[in-house]
Design a protein around this motif. Structure first.
Motif, PDB file in Angstrom:
ATOM      1  N   VAL A   1       8.899  11.618  10.987  1.00 20.22           N
ATOM      2  CA  VAL A   1       7.597  11.636  10.319  1.00 20.22           C
ATOM      3  C   VAL A   1       6.533  11.970  11.338  1.00 20.22           C
ATOM      4  CG1 VAL A   1       5.770  10.136   9.425  1.00 20.22           C
ATOM      5  CG2 VAL A   1       8.023  10.053   8.427  1.00 20.22           C
ATOM      6  N   ARG A   2       5.650  12.903  10.964  1.00 18.93           N
ATOM      7  CA  ARG A   2       4.477  13.228  11.780  1.00 18.93           C
ATOM      8  C   ARG A   2       3.252  12.953  10.921  1.00 18.93           C
ATOM      9  NH1 ARG A   2       5.524  16.655  16.148  1.00 18.93           N
ATOM     10  NH2 ARG A   2       3.345  17.314  16.069  1.00 18.93           N
ATOM     11  N   SER A   3       2.317  12.193  11.454  1.00 16.36           N
ATOM     12  CA  SER A   3       1.140  11.859  10.661  1.00 16.36           C
ATOM     13  C   SER A   3       0.142  13.012  10.657  1.00 16.36           C
ATOM     14  CB  SER A   3       0.487  10.589  11.201  1.00 16.36           C
ATOM     15  OG  SER A   3       0.078  10.770  12.539  1.00 16.36           O
ATOM     16  N   CYS A   4       0.276  13.926  11.621  1.00 18.70           N
ATOM     17  CA  CYS A   4      -0.671  15.052  11.745  1.00 18.70           C
ATOM     18  C   CYS A   4       0.098  16.240  12.297  1.00 18.70           C
ATOM     19  CB  CYS A   4      -1.796  14.648  12.702  1.00 18.70           C
ATOM     20  SG  CYS A   4      -2.900  16.001  13.187  1.00 18.70           S
ATOM     21  N   LEU A   5      -0.345  17.450  11.904  1.00 20.55           N
ATOM     22  CA  LEU A   5       0.246  18.680  12.437  1.00 20.55           C
ATOM     23  C   LEU A   5       0.225  18.656  13.969  1.00 20.55           C
ATOM     24  CD1 LEU A   5       1.302  21.323  11.217  1.00 20.55           C
ATOM     25  CD2 LEU A   5      -1.059  22.094  11.017  1.00 20.55           C
TER      26      LEU A   5
ATOM     27  N   THR B   1       0.810  -1.206   0.000  1.00 17.13           N
ATOM     28  CA  THR B   1       0.000   0.000   0.000  1.00 17.13           C
ATOM     29  C   THR B   1       0.843   1.255   0.000  1.00 17.13           C
ATOM     30  OG1 THR B   1       0.078   0.110   2.385  1.00 17.13           O
ATOM     31  CG2 THR B   1      -1.761  -1.114   1.430  1.00 17.13           C
ATOM     32  N   GLY B   2       0.166   2.369  -0.213  1.00 14.61           N
ATOM     33  CA  GLY B   2       0.772   3.669   0.028  1.00 14.61           C
ATOM     34  C   GLY B   2       0.593   4.008   1.498  1.00 14.61           C
ATOM     35  N   LEU B   3       0.456   5.303   1.769  1.00 12.98           N
ATOM     36  CA  LEU B   3       0.385   5.753   3.160  1.00 12.98           C
ATOM     37  C   LEU B   3      -1.072   5.813   3.624  1.00 12.98           C
ATOM     38  CD1 LEU B   3       3.163   8.492   2.899  1.00 12.98           C
ATOM     39  CD2 LEU B   3       3.333   6.247   4.006  1.00 12.98           C
ATOM     40  N   VAL B   4      -1.641   4.646   3.872  1.00 17.01           N
ATOM     41  CA  VAL B   4      -3.045   4.595   4.300  1.00 17.01           C
ATOM     42  C   VAL B   4      -3.115   4.631   5.820  1.00 17.01           C
ATOM     43  CG1 VAL B   4      -3.827   3.333   2.280  1.00 17.01           C
ATOM     44  CG2 VAL B   4      -3.047   2.067   4.276  1.00 17.01           C
ATOM     45  N   ASP B   5      -4.251   5.089   6.343  1.00 17.64           N
ATOM     46  CA  ASP B   5      -4.435   5.031   7.789  1.00 17.64           C
ATOM     47  C   ASP B   5      -5.686   4.229   8.102  1.00 17.64           C
ATOM     48  OD1 ASP B   5      -6.786   6.728   8.107  1.00 17.64           O
ATOM     49  OD2 ASP B   5      -5.497   8.458   7.719  1.00 17.64           O
ATOM     50  N   ARG B   6      -5.860   3.920   9.375  1.00 19.80           N
ATOM     51  CA  ARG B   6      -6.943   3.000   9.752  1.00 19.80           C
ATOM     52  C   ARG B   6      -8.309   3.662   9.684  1.00 19.80           C
ATOM     53  NH1 ARG B   6      -7.201   3.630  15.766  1.00 19.80           N
ATOM     54  NH2 ARG B   6      -5.988   5.525  16.013  1.00 19.80           N
ATOM     55  N   TRP B   7      -8.358   4.971   9.337  1.00 20.29           N
ATOM     56  CA  TRP B   7      -9.639   5.663   9.175  1.00 20.29           C
ATOM     57  C   TRP B   7     -10.004   5.787   7.708  1.00 20.29           C
ATOM     58  CZ3 TRP B   7     -11.744   5.830  13.770  1.00 20.29           C
ATOM     59  CH2 TRP B   7     -10.895   5.845  14.887  1.00 20.29           C
TER      60      TRP B   7
ATOM     61  N   ALA C   1       8.497   1.727   7.897  1.00 14.81           N
ATOM     62  CA  ALA C   1       8.359   2.525   9.131  1.00 14.81           C
ATOM     63  C   ALA C   1       7.439   3.720   8.878  1.00 14.81           C
ATOM     64  CB  ALA C   1       9.729   2.997   9.590  1.00 14.81           C
ATOM     65  N   TRP C   2       7.536   4.293   7.704  1.00 14.15           N
ATOM     66  CA  TRP C   2       6.700   5.451   7.340  1.00 14.15           C
ATOM     67  C   TRP C   2       5.233   5.007   7.261  1.00 14.15           C
ATOM     68  CZ3 TRP C   2       9.079   9.316   3.337  1.00 14.15           C
ATOM     69  CH2 TRP C   2       8.343  10.501   3.324  1.00 14.15           C
ATOM     70  N   ARG C   3       4.992   3.845   6.632  1.00 11.27           N
ATOM     71  CA  ARG C   3       3.619   3.314   6.544  1.00 11.27           C
ATOM     72  C   ARG C   3       3.034   3.081   7.935  1.00 11.27           C
ATOM     73  NH1 ARG C   3       5.790  -0.427   2.931  1.00 11.27           N
ATOM     74  NH2 ARG C   3       5.429   0.158   0.769  1.00 11.27           N
ATOM     75  N   THR C   4       3.848   2.502   8.810  1.00 10.79           N
ATOM     76  CA  THR C   4       3.358   2.212  10.164  1.00 10.79           C
ATOM     77  C   THR C   4       2.992   3.511  10.890  1.00 10.79           C
ATOM     78  OG1 THR C   4       4.717   0.227  10.260  1.00 10.79           O
ATOM     79  CG2 THR C   4       3.952   1.102  12.359  1.00 10.79           C
ATOM     80  N   ALA C   5       3.848   4.537  10.713  1.00 14.38           N
ATOM     81  CA  ALA C   5       3.567   5.824  11.348  1.00 14.38           C
ATOM     82  C   ALA C   5       2.224   6.376  10.866  1.00 14.38           C
ATOM     83  CB  ALA C   5       4.683   6.817  11.038  1.00 14.38           C
ATOM     84  N   MET C   6       1.969   6.258   9.571  1.00 10.59           N
ATOM     85  CA  MET C   6       0.737   6.841   9.021  1.00 10.59           C
ATOM     86  C   MET C   6      -0.493   6.010   9.376  1.00 10.59           C
ATOM     87  SD  MET C   6       1.655   9.648   7.849  1.00 10.59           S
ATOM     88  CE  MET C   6       0.104  10.143   7.114  1.00 10.59           C
ATOM     89  N   TRP C   7      -0.304   4.706   9.537  1.00 11.38           N
ATOM     90  CA  TRP C   7      -1.442   3.860   9.923  1.00 11.38           C
ATOM     91  C   TRP C   7      -2.025   4.347  11.261  1.00 11.38           C
ATOM     92  CZ3 TRP C   7      -4.716   0.808   7.726  1.00 11.38           C
ATOM     93  CH2 TRP C   7      -5.476  -0.085   8.486  1.00 11.38           C
ATOM     94  N   GLY C   8      -1.151   4.860  12.128  1.00 13.70           N
ATOM     95  CA  GLY C   8      -1.585   5.327  13.444  1.00 13.70           C
ATOM     96  C   GLY C   8      -2.037   6.773  13.473  1.00 13.70           C
ATOM     97  N   LYS C   9      -2.246   7.395  12.305  1.00 14.16           N
ATOM     98  CA  LYS C   9      -2.673   8.805  12.263  1.00 14.16           C
ATOM     99  C   LYS C   9      -3.973   8.990  13.037  1.00 14.16           C
ATOM    100  CE  LYS C   9      -3.988  12.234   8.703  1.00 14.16           C
ATOM    101  NZ  LYS C   9      -3.106  13.188   8.017  1.00 14.16           N
ATOM    102  N   PRO C  10      -4.034  10.012  13.898  1.00 10.04           N
ATOM    103  CA  PRO C  10      -5.289  10.230  14.635  1.00 10.04           C
ATOM    104  C   PRO C  10      -6.426  10.603  13.687  1.00 10.04           C
ATOM    105  CG  PRO C  10      -3.694  11.978  15.106  1.00 10.04           C
ATOM    106  CD  PRO C  10      -2.995  10.988  14.226  1.00 10.04           C
ATOM    107  N   ARG C  11      -7.653  10.306  14.111  1.00  9.99           N
ATOM    108  CA  ARG C  11      -8.811  10.577  13.253  1.00  9.99           C
ATOM    109  C   ARG C  11      -8.990  12.076  13.032  1.00  9.99           C
ATOM    110  NH1 ARG C  11     -13.998  11.729  13.982  1.00  9.99           N
ATOM    111  NH2 ARG C  11     -13.778  11.694  16.237  1.00  9.99           N
ATOM    112  N   ALA C  12      -8.686  12.885  14.067  1.00  3.66           N
ATOM    113  CA  ALA C  12      -8.896  14.334  13.985  1.00  3.66           C
ATOM    114  C   ALA C  12      -7.971  15.027  14.968  1.00  3.66           C
ATOM    115  CB  ALA C  12     -10.350  14.657  14.295  1.00  3.66           C
ATOM    116  N   HIS C  13      -7.819  16.362  14.796  1.00  2.00           N
ATOM    117  CA  HIS C  13      -6.848  17.062  15.653  1.00  2.00           C
ATOM    118  C   HIS C  13      -7.322  17.268  17.086  1.00  2.00           C
ATOM    119  CE1 HIS C  13      -9.258  20.613  15.015  1.00  2.00           C
ATOM    120  NE2 HIS C  13      -8.828  20.850  13.796  1.00  2.00           N
TER     121      HIS C  13
END
Ligand code: SAM
Ligand code: SF4
Length: 362
Positions: free
Chosen positions: A303-307, A25-31, A331-343
């Motif tokens: 890498v930061r998945s969110c501001l 995959t690319g940089l997908v997240d669980r949302w 490692a980048w994919r794993t970081a993005m998978w954990g991106k929070p749903r919202a700020h």
């Protein structure tokens, strides 16, 4: 939205659920979102001290050995573009024009190709100081376009707000960027109560006359302590009301993943020219997290998945330990998978990120 997409052959992400398998995959997240827009901070340093962004003094800059080298930046962006589906690369900071190797980095990134063979779109977010001199070389290196921050057209007010008397340099930079063909030249303005609210209409008058694209930004809690107050910030509604006193605005449909809501300015355009537009990035009062397609790389290779993330993933350590591209990509994919749903700015437990905006990359 419910979490989506865990694959049975996947690895375990930082927040528990499995993500699709490596390389799949690319940089997908669980949302259910996919990040294709990479913001790269090239330095945490700056030659202005905008009050909403940096304290007047007392900042601790990243030591040079911790900052990614030009080659490391290009390698990481290359992994993003060739392996992870990144299609847009925005250089930012701090002030990216302070980075000596900027033209070379832009040239190397513009030469990359995505999996389907297209070059990434490139842009630069800058305060414009030094752009008058460097715009032609940046355009020649392959830079697509620029965003220049101009919060006030009043020289004294600009000096107060940025703590430096540099408005003429900034405006010369805007002119040079347009002349160098870095279109569309976008102007960013953060509106602050009691500081530059009186600039809302003059800024639109100016950008309409000059053929620039203006975007107002709601102030976010990413600056020095006590510089942001939810009840005091100037909202999208207020900016629209101020503009409506002079302009007729018509909403533009189809925002997609763009952070700005956009309006056309009635009575502009014609003679083959498109109508002028104005955008507002209502990150606080009109959040767009559900459509977010961004991933961020700090100047020291995190890498930061969110501001607003309070966690980071250290890609620099992997690079310097000799990791292969596939390992870094994973490692980048794993970081993005954990991106929070919202700020979560409006949540009771919201806490500002540990880094300021200038050290994350806006
Ligand atoms: N120095 C460059 C500039 O000013 O454009 C690039 C970095 S700056 C951090 C990127 C953008 O973030 C600028 O448009 C700036 O106005 C915006 N910014 C900085 N702090 C902010 C805050 N607390 N809230 C909203 N926008 C902010
Ligand atoms: Fe510097 Fe940009 Fe922050 Fe202003 S907004 S202090 S120009 S990094």
């Amino acid at each position: 939205m419910a979490p989506t997409g865990p694959g049975s052959t996947g690895t375990v992400g930082p927040d528990g659920p499995a993500r699709p398998g490596d390389g799949a995959t690319g940089l997908v997240d669980r949302w259910g979102r996919t990040a294709t827009d990479l913001r790269v901070s090239l330095t945490d340093r700056c030659n202005l001290r905008c009050t909403y962004c940096m304290p007047a003094e007392g900042l601790h800059w990243l030591p040079s050995p911790e900052v990614l080298t030009d080659d490391e930046v290009v390698r990481l962006v290359g992994i993003g573009v060739t392996e992870l589906g990144v299609r847009e690369v925005r250089f930012t900071g701090g002030e990216p024009l302070l980075r000596r190797g900027l033209e070379a980095i832009v040239g190397a990134v513009a030469a990359l190709r995505t999996a389907d063979g297209t070059p990434p779109e490139t842009s630069l977010t800058t305060n414009g100081i030094g752009l008058a001199r460097r715009a032609p070389a940046l355009a020649a290196a392959g830079l697509g376009r620029v965003n220049v921050s101009v919060d006030s057209l009043d020289r004294a007010q600009f000096a107060e707000l940025t703590r430096r008397d540099r408005l003429p340099d900034v405006l010369a930079g805007v002119t040079a960027a347009a002349a160098a063909g870095l279109h569309p030249v976008k102007v960013n303005a953060v509106v602050m109560r009691g500081v530059n609210e009186d600039q809302v209409r003059p800024l639109l008058r100016w950008t309409v006359a000059e053929g620039l694209h203006l975007r107002f930004i709601e102030q976010m809690p990413l600056g020095p302590a006590h510089s942001w107050d939810r009840g005091e910030m100037v909202t999208t509604e207020e900016i629209l009301a101020e503009l409506a006193a002079e302009f007729v605005l018509e909403p533009v449909a189809g925002r997609g993943a763009a952070p700005a809501e956009t309006w056309t300015v009635a009575g502009t355009g014609g003679d083959g020219r498109p109508a002028a537009t104005v955008g507002i990035i209502g990150a606080v009062t009109r959040p767009f997290c559900g459509a977010c397609d961004r991933t961020r790389l700090t100047a020291d290779g995190q890498v930061r998945s969110c501001l607003f993330s309070r966690t980071e993933t250290d890609l620099r350590a992997l690079l310097r330990d000799g990791a292969a591209d596939a390992e870094v990509a994973d490692a980048w994919r794993t970081a993005m998978w954990g991106k929070p749903r919202a700020h979560g700015i409006d949540d009771e437990g919201f806490r500002q990120p540990l880094r300021l905006m200038s050290a994350i990359g806006g």
